[in-house]
Design a protein around this motif. Structure first.
Motif, short mmCIF file in Angstrom:
data_model
loop_
_atom_site.label_atom_id
_atom_site.label_comp_id
_atom_site.label_asym_id
_atom_site.label_seq_id
_atom_site.Cartn_x
_atom_site.Cartn_y
_atom_site.Cartn_z
N PRO A 233 16.13 3.32 -53.20
CA PRO A 233 15.67 2.34 -52.20
C PRO A 233 15.41 2.99 -50.85
O PRO A 233 16.04 3.99 -50.48
CB PRO A 233 16.85 1.37 -52.11
N ALA A 234 14.47 2.42 -50.11
CA ALA A 234 14.17 2.90 -48.76
C ALA A 234 15.24 2.44 -47.80
O ALA A 234 15.86 1.38 -47.98
CB ALA A 234 12.80 2.38 -48.32
N ALA A 235 15.46 3.22 -46.76
CA ALA A 235 16.37 2.81 -45.69
C ALA A 235 15.80 1.56 -45.02
O ALA A 235 14.61 1.50 -44.71
CB ALA A 235 16.52 3.93 -44.68
N GLY B 102 19.08 7.29 -40.77
CA GLY B 102 18.63 7.06 -42.13
C GLY B 102 19.65 7.46 -43.17
O GLY B 102 19.88 6.75 -44.15
N LEU B 103 20.29 8.60 -42.97
CA LEU B 103 21.32 9.05 -43.90
C LEU B 103 22.47 8.05 -43.93
O LEU B 103 22.96 7.68 -45.00
CB LEU B 103 21.82 10.43 -43.50
N ASP B 104 22.91 7.63 -42.75
CA ASP B 104 24.02 6.67 -42.68
C ASP B 104 23.66 5.36 -43.38
O ASP B 104 24.49 4.77 -44.08
CB ASP B 104 24.38 6.39 -41.23
N ASN B 105 22.43 4.91 -43.19
CA ASN B 105 22.00 3.65 -43.78
C ASN B 105 22.06 3.68 -45.29
O ASN B 105 22.39 2.66 -45.93
CB ASN B 105 20.57 3.34 -43.31
N LEU B 106 21.77 4.82 -45.89
CA LEU B 106 21.76 4.95 -47.35
C LEU B 106 23.04 5.55 -47.91
O LEU B 106 23.15 5.77 -49.11
CB LEU B 106 20.56 5.81 -47.78
#
Length: 272
Positions: A107-109, A243-247
């Motif tokens: 999935p995309a962020a 972005g890394l944190d979101n995913l």
């Protein structure tokens, strides 16, 4: 009448022409030099100076779909490569032009706090869950900048957030197998009626084009962002940390990303 050495008059008559010839030659050298310098720079920036591993390091290298790989990260015990979210949709199988399957996209962020009917994201990327055969064990902390060589993500290095990046910071881009450098010139919110809303878009003075999307961006030699948009011909990238944190992803900062590789994994240079 004064005696003159034979040919003296000819030498005086030819001297201005010779000066003119030299001047014209100098102009020609300058003009040709200006035409050739960009080509020479492009050749140097795209000519490989380091070995290709088997399997290759795809972070920073051009992939299929006219997009470039970003950084290696992991989710638990699963190794992923970051891609631009506009290069694929969730569940796509990514295959290189030579037919090699690289993996399947996740999935995309995304941000839930978003205007109705819009898509908002902290950073323009999604994970590519790599096929086991395509994981370059022993080199997961590298980014391949082709003519710029491999760049090593330092042990324990923290990915940069929007607030860590400042105007004037040095930028290194790996995209289209073409290493370029420049500086940050602007940082702003990105919001257009027909596009994803990003809270932070960093704009550099580096020219960008099709194929750069998703490419790894270093800021002051630190993992900084993902190539996201071309804005008036210039590189726009979104920050990496958000972005890394979101995913729920962790950036790889050591050769095996803190994981134990399979016993059979032994990447070696292929010389390609």
């Amino acid at each position: 009448m004064t005696n003159q050495p034979a040919g003296a008059t000819d030498r005086r008559r030819l001297r201005p022409n010779r000066v003119l010839f030299i001047a014209l030659a100098a102009v020609l050298v300058v003009v040709v030099g200006k035409l050739l310098i960009p080509d020479v720079q492009f050749l140097l920036a795209t000519t490989r100076t380091t070995p290709v591993y088997d399997p290759p390091v795809l972070a920073g290298r051009l992939l299929d779909r006219n997009c470039t790989g970003g950084f290696y990260a992991h989710h638990g015990g699963t190794v992923v490569l970051t891609l631009s979210a506009h290069c694929a949709i969730e569940g796509d199988t990514v295959t290189q032009n030579n037919g090699v399957v690289l993996g399947v996209t996740g999935p995309a962020a995304r941000l839930d706090d978003c205007p109705a009917g819009r898509f908002c994201s902290p950073s323009d990327f999604m994970p590519l869950y790599l096929e086991p055969s395509q994981i370059p064990w022993g080199h997961l902390n590298l980014v391949d900048f082709t003519g710029g060589g491999y760049r090593t993500i330092a042990p324990g290095a923290h990915p940069l957030a929007c607030g860590d990046i400042k105007v004037g910071d040095r930028v290194d881009l790996g995209g289209r197998n073409w290493h370029r450098t420049g500086s940050v010139i602007q940082i702003e919110r990105y919001e257009f009626a027909t596009d994803t809303i990003f809270p932070c878009m960093v704009i550099s003075d580096i020219g960008a084009g099709i194929g750069d999307s998703g490419g790894a961006v270093l800021v002051n030699d630190l993992p900084g962002g993902i190539t996201s948009r071309e804005i008036n011909g210039l590189l726009g990238f979104t920050p990496l940390a958000e972005g890394l944190d979101n995913l729920g992803l962790t950036l790889c900062t050591d050769p095996n990303c803190g994981l134990t590789p399979p016993a059979a994994a032994s990447p070696v240079p292929s010389g390609g």
